[in-house]
Design a protein around this motif. Structure first.
Motif, short mmCIF file in Angstrom:
data_model
loop_
_atom_site.label_atom_id
_atom_site.label_comp_id
_atom_site.label_asym_id
_atom_site.label_seq_id
_atom_site.Cartn_x
_atom_site.Cartn_y
_atom_site.Cartn_z
N THR A 105 -27.18 -3.80 -60.47
CA THR A 105 -26.96 -3.30 -59.11
C THR A 105 -25.51 -2.83 -58.97
O THR A 105 -24.57 -3.55 -59.35
CB THR A 105 -27.25 -4.40 -58.08
N SER A 106 -25.31 -1.64 -58.42
CA SER A 106 -23.97 -1.07 -58.30
C SER A 106 -23.87 -0.22 -57.05
O SER A 106 -24.89 0.18 -56.46
CB SER A 106 -23.63 -0.23 -59.53
N VAL A 107 -22.61 0.09 -56.65
CA VAL A 107 -22.33 0.90 -55.47
C VAL A 107 -21.55 2.14 -55.90
O VAL A 107 -20.57 2.04 -56.64
CB VAL A 107 -21.51 0.11 -54.42
N SER A 108 -21.95 3.29 -55.42
CA SER A 108 -21.22 4.54 -55.64
C SER A 108 -20.66 5.02 -54.30
O SER A 108 -21.27 4.81 -53.25
CB SER A 108 -22.11 5.61 -56.26
N VAL A 109 -19.48 5.67 -54.35
CA VAL A 109 -18.78 6.13 -53.14
C VAL A 109 -18.68 7.65 -53.17
O VAL A 109 -18.29 8.24 -54.18
CB VAL A 109 -17.37 5.51 -53.06
N SER A 110 -19.01 8.28 -52.05
CA SER A 110 -18.91 9.73 -51.95
C SER A 110 -18.29 10.12 -50.60
O SER A 110 -18.80 9.70 -49.55
CB SER A 110 -20.29 10.38 -52.08
N PRO A 111 -17.17 10.88 -50.60
CA PRO A 111 -16.44 11.34 -51.78
C PRO A 111 -15.65 10.20 -52.41
O PRO A 111 -15.34 9.21 -51.74
CB PRO A 111 -15.52 12.42 -51.21
N GLY A 140 -10.00 9.27 -40.44
CA GLY A 140 -10.69 10.16 -39.50
C GLY A 140 -11.87 10.88 -40.12
O GLY A 140 -12.70 11.44 -39.40
N SER A 141 -11.99 10.88 -41.47
CA SER A 141 -13.11 11.54 -42.13
C SER A 141 -14.25 10.55 -42.33
O SER A 141 -14.25 9.45 -41.78
CB SER A 141 -12.66 12.14 -43.46
N SER A 142 -15.27 10.95 -43.11
CA SER A 142 -16.46 10.11 -43.32
C SER A 142 -16.63 9.79 -44.81
O SER A 142 -16.17 10.53 -45.67
CB SER A 142 -17.71 10.81 -42.78
N VAL A 143 -17.33 8.70 -45.09
CA VAL A 143 -17.62 8.29 -46.46
C VAL A 143 -19.01 7.67 -46.49
O VAL A 143 -19.46 7.06 -45.51
CB VAL A 143 -16.56 7.29 -46.98
N THR A 144 -19.74 7.86 -47.61
CA THR A 144 -21.08 7.32 -47.77
C THR A 144 -21.14 6.43 -49.00
O THR A 144 -20.72 6.83 -50.09
CB THR A 144 -22.13 8.45 -47.90
N LEU A 145 -21.66 5.22 -48.83
CA LEU A 145 -21.85 4.26 -49.92
C LEU A 145 -23.33 4.22 -50.27
O LEU A 145 -24.19 4.17 -49.38
CB LEU A 145 -21.37 2.88 -49.52
#
Length: 323
Positions: A153-159, A166-171
């Motif tokens: 099991t692992s987590v990737s971050v984008s970007p 103030g910007s956005s990130v998705t895990l």
């Protein structure tokens, strides 16, 4: 009972093929043999005056069948494979076992049973068997499915990299599991209560408070696994930073102008000083005082000069003014 003409029987289209010229010789080829093809076969010649039938030959079709019990197991359970055939085998005939079309190393056995003990996810695959000496006639394949809990099991971050405030990130949480993980939970490190659920977790309008470590938990019916925490690197940007940037540019521009003007002034001032210096050195020939030559003004000039230059004359100088 008259024999049946195979060419007119339903289901035999493409299953049989006549070879030869059908006059002096004839050959029958049966492809993709089936158990139902077990029967007696003979040929019949039809001439203009009579019919002639040959002696029948018997064809017995047997098959090799693999039985797998059970076909779906959990890790650490066992599976039994049995290779069955209707063929009459030599008492010392051996069986060959295959996985995904390749022989299983060291699996040849004189027993028609092959067991898999304490299976793992690596045992998942397609299995078949054959009788030694008839490897070209293997059984149909049976698929073994092994169930196991989430792993890797692992987590990737984008970007990836630094995230501007103030910007956005998705895990995104990923894991290897069978059946696939059907529950994902997100946590902040050192905080017991979950932050969100679902395979993906998005943070909008991110701030410096989000500059922490996150991890996910993947679950299915066989178990649960937690990922390694990942750090979100948030880069702070204050409102006055753009103003400072503009001010710095303007200051640098003004400084360049001042330096340029200073250098220019120095260059111009140096040439003027040279000009002024040259103007105070008059040409002796054009000086109006040239006519006042001290040697021509008085006949006693030389005498006075000699007297003043002579160190031995210590007597007071007389007044030479005429009475």
């Amino acid at each position: 009972m008259d024999p049946e003409d195979l060419s007119s029987m339903p289901g035999y289209e493409g299953h049989i093929e006549y070879l030869g010229d059908k006059e002096s010789e004839g050959t029958l080829r049966i492809t993709d043999l089936r158990l139902s093809d077990s029967a007696g076969y003979r040929f019949r010649l039809i001439t203009s005056g009579d019919k002639f039938a040959g002696s029948p030959v018997s064809l017995t079709v047997t098959d090799v069948v693999l039985e797998m019990v059970p076909t779906s197991v959990s890790e650490s359970e066992s599976v039994t494979l049995t290779c069955r055939t209707k063929c009459t085998l030599d008492p010392i005939a051996a069986f060959i076992w295959y996985k995904n079309g390749q022989p299983i190393p060291n699996s040849n056995t004189y027993s028609l049973v092959y067991s898999l003990f304490s299976v793992s996810s690596e045992d998942t695959g397609r299995y078949s068997c054959a009788v030694e000496g008839h490897e070209d006639l293997p059984s149909a394949e049976e698929t073994l499915t092994v169930r196991y809990g989430p792993r890797n099991t692992s987590v990737s971050v984008s970007p990836s990299g630094e995230i501007v405030e103030g910007s956005s990130v998705t895990l995104t949480c990923s894991s290897d599991a069978n059946p696939p993980a059907d529950k994902y939970t997100w946590y902040k490190k050192n905080i017991a209560s979950p932050k969100a659920s679902g395979q993906s977790y998005s943070i909008t309008n991110i701030s410096s408070e989000d500059r922490v470590e996150y991890y996910c938990e993947a679950s299915n019916s066989k178990g649960t696994e937690t990922s390694i925490p990942v750090h979100i690197n948030v880069m702070s940007v204050f409102p006055w930073v753009p103003v400072m940037g503009v001010g710095a540019v303007l200051t640098a521009g003004a400084l360049l102008v001042i330096i340029y003007c200073t250098l220019k002034r120095r260059s111009t001032g140096g040439s003027d000083a040279t000009t002024d210096t040259q103007s105070v050195h008059h040409d002796p020939n054009s000086d109006p005082y040239t006519g006042l030559n001290m040697r021509t003004m008085s006949p006693d000039y030389d005498t006075l000069a000699n007297v003043r230059d002579s160190p031995s004359d210590t007597s007071p100088q007389r007044d030479t003014k005429p009475p």
